[in-house]
Design an enzyme around this catalytic site. Structure first.
Site, PDB file in Angstrom:
ATOM      1  N   TYR A  28     -10.890 -11.399   1.885  1.00  0.00           N
ATOM      2  CA  TYR A  28      -9.937 -11.284   0.773  1.00  0.00           C
ATOM      3  C   TYR A  28      -9.404 -12.671   0.377  1.00  0.00           C
ATOM      4  CZ  TYR A  28      -5.771  -9.620  -1.765  1.00  0.00           C
ATOM      5  OH  TYR A  28      -4.799  -9.379  -2.709  1.00  0.00           O
ATOM      6  N   ARG A  47       0.946  -1.872   4.708  1.00  0.00           N
ATOM      7  CA  ARG A  47       1.886  -2.990   4.748  1.00  0.00           C
ATOM      8  C   ARG A  47       3.294  -2.478   5.050  1.00  0.00           C
ATOM      9  NH1 ARG A  47      -0.174  -6.043  -0.544  1.00  0.00           N
ATOM     10  NH2 ARG A  47      -0.730  -3.911  -1.062  1.00  0.00           N
ATOM     11  N   GLY A  90     -17.817 -13.882 -17.494  1.00  0.00           N
ATOM     12  CA  GLY A  90     -18.951 -13.858 -18.432  1.00  0.00           C
ATOM     13  C   GLY A  90     -18.588 -13.050 -19.664  1.00  0.00           C
ATOM     14  N   TYR A 147     -15.122 -21.928 -15.378  1.00  0.00           N
ATOM     15  CA  TYR A 147     -15.387 -21.350 -16.707  1.00  0.00           C
ATOM     16  C   TYR A 147     -14.484 -21.978 -17.765  1.00  0.00           C
ATOM     17  CZ  TYR A 147     -18.926 -17.799 -16.031  1.00  0.00           C
ATOM     18  OH  TYR A 147     -20.122 -17.157 -15.820  1.00  0.00           O
ATOM     19  N   LYS A 175     -17.888  -9.222  -2.636  1.00  0.00           N
ATOM     20  CA  LYS A 175     -18.668  -9.039  -3.874  1.00  0.00           C
ATOM     21  C   LYS A 175     -17.739  -8.782  -5.057  1.00  0.00           C
ATOM     22  CE  LYS A 175     -23.074  -7.216  -2.229  1.00  0.00           C
ATOM     23  NZ  LYS A 175     -23.880  -5.995  -2.112  1.00  0.00           N
TER      24      LYS A 175
HETATM   25  N1  LIG Z   1       0.123  -5.206  -4.430  1.00  0.00           N
HETATM   26  C1  LIG Z   1       0.347  -6.405  -3.978  1.00  0.00           C
HETATM   27  O1  LIG Z   1       1.309  -6.623  -3.238  1.00  0.00           O
HETATM   28  C2  LIG Z   1      -0.562  -7.549  -4.372  1.00  0.00           C
HETATM   29  C3  LIG Z   1      -0.288  -8.817  -3.852  1.00  0.00           C
HETATM   30  C4  LIG Z   1      -1.127  -9.851  -4.197  1.00  0.00           C
HETATM   31  C5  LIG Z   1      -2.178  -9.668  -5.049  1.00  0.00           C
HETATM   32  N2  LIG Z   1      -2.417  -8.432  -5.535  1.00  0.00           N
HETATM   33  C6  LIG Z   1      -3.593  -8.270  -6.410  1.00  0.00           C
HETATM   34  O2  LIG Z   1      -3.293  -7.408  -7.478  1.00  0.00           O
HETATM   35  C7  LIG Z   1      -4.414  -6.598  -7.781  1.00  0.00           C
HETATM   36  C8  LIG Z   1      -4.016  -5.131  -7.787  1.00  0.00           C
HETATM   37  O3  LIG Z   1      -3.509  -4.802  -6.506  1.00  0.00           O
HETATM   38  P1  LIG Z   1      -2.957  -3.351  -6.155  1.00  0.00           P
HETATM   39  O4  LIG Z   1      -1.876  -3.507  -5.184  1.00  0.00           O
HETATM   40  O5  LIG Z   1      -2.703  -2.609  -7.404  1.00  0.00           O
HETATM   41  O6  LIG Z   1      -4.206  -2.767  -5.382  1.00  0.00           O
HETATM   42  P2  LIG Z   1      -4.926  -1.355  -5.559  1.00  0.00           P
HETATM   43  O7  LIG Z   1      -5.860  -1.234  -4.422  1.00  0.00           O
HETATM   44  O8  LIG Z   1      -3.912  -0.293  -5.737  1.00  0.00           O
HETATM   45  O9  LIG Z   1      -5.691  -1.539  -6.918  1.00  0.00           O
HETATM   46  C9  LIG Z   1      -6.926  -2.158  -7.013  1.00  0.00           C
HETATM   47  C10 LIG Z   1      -7.774  -1.351  -7.966  1.00  0.00           C
HETATM   48  O10 LIG Z   1      -9.036  -1.981  -8.105  1.00  0.00           O
HETATM   49  C11 LIG Z   1     -10.034  -0.969  -8.036  1.00  0.00           C
HETATM   50  N3  LIG Z   1     -11.270  -1.616  -7.575  1.00  0.00           N
HETATM   51  C12 LIG Z   1     -11.533  -2.158  -6.358  1.00  0.00           C
HETATM   52  N4  LIG Z   1     -12.776  -2.637  -6.330  1.00  0.00           N
HETATM   53  C13 LIG Z   1     -13.317  -2.416  -7.553  1.00  0.00           C
HETATM   54  C14 LIG Z   1     -14.580  -2.670  -8.130  1.00  0.00           C
HETATM   55  N5  LIG Z   1     -15.557  -3.275  -7.433  1.00  0.00           N
HETATM   56  N6  LIG Z   1     -14.798  -2.294  -9.408  1.00  0.00           N
HETATM   57  C15 LIG Z   1     -13.828  -1.661 -10.123  1.00  0.00           C
HETATM   58  N7  LIG Z   1     -12.612  -1.403  -9.618  1.00  0.00           N
HETATM   59  C16 LIG Z   1     -12.360  -1.766  -8.341  1.00  0.00           C
HETATM   60  C17 LIG Z   1      -9.501   0.043  -7.058  1.00  0.00           C
HETATM   61  O11 LIG Z   1     -10.127   1.301  -7.158  1.00  0.00           O
HETATM   62  C18 LIG Z   1      -8.041   0.072  -7.467  1.00  0.00           C
HETATM   63  O12 LIG Z   1      -7.810   0.984  -8.496  1.00  0.00           O
HETATM   64  C19 LIG Z   1      -5.483  -6.926  -6.756  1.00  0.00           C
HETATM   65  O13 LIG Z   1      -6.403  -7.831  -7.313  1.00  0.00           O
HETATM   66  C20 LIG Z   1      -4.725  -7.606  -5.660  1.00  0.00           C
HETATM   67  O14 LIG Z   1      -5.515  -8.538  -4.971  1.00  0.00           O
HETATM   68  C21 LIG Z   1      -1.632  -7.358  -5.214  1.00  0.00           C
END
Ligand SMILES: NC(=O)c1ccc[n+]([C@@H]2O[C@H](COP(=O)([O-])OP(=O)(O)OC[C@H]3O[C@@H](n4cnc5c(N)ncnc54)[C@H](O)[C@@H]3O)[C@@H](O)[C@H]2O)c1
Length: 416
Positions: free
Chosen positions: A227, A268, A184, A241, A173
């Site tokens: 994911y 990880r 949007g 979009y 979701k």
């Molecule tokens: N860290 C990595 O190695 C890595 C690698 C590939 C992609 N990413 C992408 O980078 C982004 C940030 O990753 P991260 O490592 O900081 O992860 P993280 O889990 O530390 O941060 C994600 C943040 O999103 C918030 N969140 C989750 N669902 C939400 C929702 N429905 N509404 C509002 N907030 C929500 C969480 O509370 C958290 O603060 C993510 O989209 C992730 O897919 C990260």
């Protein structure tokens, strides 16, 4: 329903950016009129030829021009006046998001962080709370959001396997409905949106290293699918979009990143190994340890995200460190840097665990002038320092509930 009058409609149509522009125009017009420059430029000849009457008609013409300029400003779509400055970071209280917040705040921008604190925490951004340029909103991106911004860094999504597998439906979701909501919003306010996509869109890749043209090798029904497929469809939504609604999108395919503010239970390799080494536990390697990973330090990623957002590259761009190491090498290096006597323990392989992961970053180098600069050991030392402090913090802040005194009913003794 009460219908809005024309004045009210006009006032509610003016948002902050337009207001700034209008005030700028009004100021220019005022200065020009005050000093007679603007006026004399248009009316000079008339003054000499026809006297005061011509002057008055010129004033009317000038007023008409100003009126049309203001009308044009109000009618023109927002993105035609893209004044940079107001940024939204979804997931800004998470690991990457909080470092991005630091960067944008330090650069003097207005930053709004939206987070539901599923995996993020207030502590990551608490040093900005109270700053006039900073706002923190507790909001779930699965619900629509109405705010005024110029750029949206859309990072909201759990990123580590234990976190996104914990509630796969919510992960889906967040990545689908949440991304639709942010697109949007971008459409409504004319903002540019950067999607934090992932190298997981390549799945367990059959080509090596992975460049942006590779379509990936993803198991759509495996444990990681919520994911991987969530991010793949989020990318699809961005380009729908862009094509249909003209929204400006940027897509960063982020490879493994590490650094301070990672989760203790990130799950990880880097965080696992550091925590195990610090606590004197065995470093657990899944499979033979020959599978490879390439890790970038978080400040490199943040610089890449900002460079991509401000570039004109709308197609996906890999952001990662191509320096590849086997999992076993990571275990040995971390053990050495921590100075730990932990042994290395081999466990059975995890399902759908990619065997190789290495970004091809030629596109980022060529089009963004970006590449990682932080050496692995330097980054690891900073992460080790952070995890050491976190362990101390946890040890000093543990909540130990005190047992309540047993309640005694009148006249009855309590039997255990
Ligand atoms: N860290 C990595 O190695 C890595 C690698 C590939 C992609 N990413 C992408 O980078 C982004 C940030 O990753 P991260 O490592 O900081 O992860 P993280 O889990 O530390 O941060 C994600 C943040 O999103 C918030 N969140 C989750 N669902 C939400 C929702 N429905 N509404 C509002 N907030 C929500 C969480 O509370 C958290 O603060 C993510 O989209 C992730 O897919 C990260």
């Amino acid at each position: 329903m009460v219908s809005k009058g024309p004045l009210l409609r006009l006032l509610t149509a003016i948002n902050r950016r337009r207001m700034k522009l209008l005030m700028g125009l009004a100021f220019v017009a005022y200065v020009a009129c005050e000093y007679g420059l603007f006026f004399s430029f248009l009316a000079n000849r008339s003054l000499q030829e026809n006297g005061d009457q011509k002057v008055e008609s010129r004033i009317e013409e000038v007023s008409l021009v100003i009126y049309f300029v203001i009308y044009f400003v109000l009618r023109t779509p927002f993105h035609s006046f893209h004044i940079e400055g107001m940024y939204l970071i979804t997931g800004g209280a998470g690991f990457v998001g909080s470092h991005l917040t630091d960067k944008l705040m330090m650069d003097g921008h207005e930053v709004t962080v939206v987070d539901n604190f599923f995996t993020g925490r207030k502590r990551n951004v608490e040093h900005w709370i109270g700053h006039e340029n900073f706002e923190l909103i507790n909001h779930d991106v699965v619900e629509p959001l109405y705010i005024e911004v110029d750029q949206i860094y859309h990072l909201a999504s759990p990123a580590s396997p234990p976190n996104y597998m914990y509630n796969p439906i919510k992960t889906l979701k967040t990545n689908t409905i949440g991304t639709l909501n942010m697109l949007g919003l971008a459409k409504r306010v004319g903002a540019r949106l950067l999607l934090a996509s992932t190298s997981e869109v390549y799945g367990d890749p059959e080509v090596h290293p992975q460049n942006e043209d590779y379509w990936g090798h993803v198991n759509p029904i495996g444990p990681r699918a919520c994911y991987d497929e969530g991010k793949r469809v989020a990318e699809t939504m961005c380009y729908a979009y862009m094509k249909q609604e003209g929204v400006e999108v940027r897509v960063a395919r982020i490879f493994n990143t590490f650094g301070p503010r990672m989760h203790m239970n990130d799950g990880r390799v880097v965080s696992n190994f550091i925590l195990q080494a610090l606590q004197g536990e065995p470093l657990t390697v899944y499979g033979p340890g020959t599978q490879t990973r390439a890790f970038q330090y978080v400040s490199d990623l943040v610089n890449g995200l900002v460079a991509l957002m401000n570039s004109n590259v709308s197609s996906p761009v890999n952001l990662g460190n191509p320096e590849e190491h086997t999992i076993l090498e990571f275990a040995q290096l971390i053990k050495k840097l921590v100075g730990s006597g932990s042994e290395i323990q081999f466990l059975s392989e995890a399902q759908d665990d990619p065997q190789k992961r290495k970004p091809d970053i030629r596109k980022a180098k060529l089009l963004l002038g970006w590449e990682p600069v932080v050496p692995l050991e330097e980054g690891l030392n900073k992460a080790i320092h952070y995890f050491r402090k976190e362990l101390e913090y946890q040890a000093n802040n543990q909540y130990i509930p005190k047992p309540k005194p047993a309640r005694m009913k009148k006249g009855r003794t309590r039997h255990n």
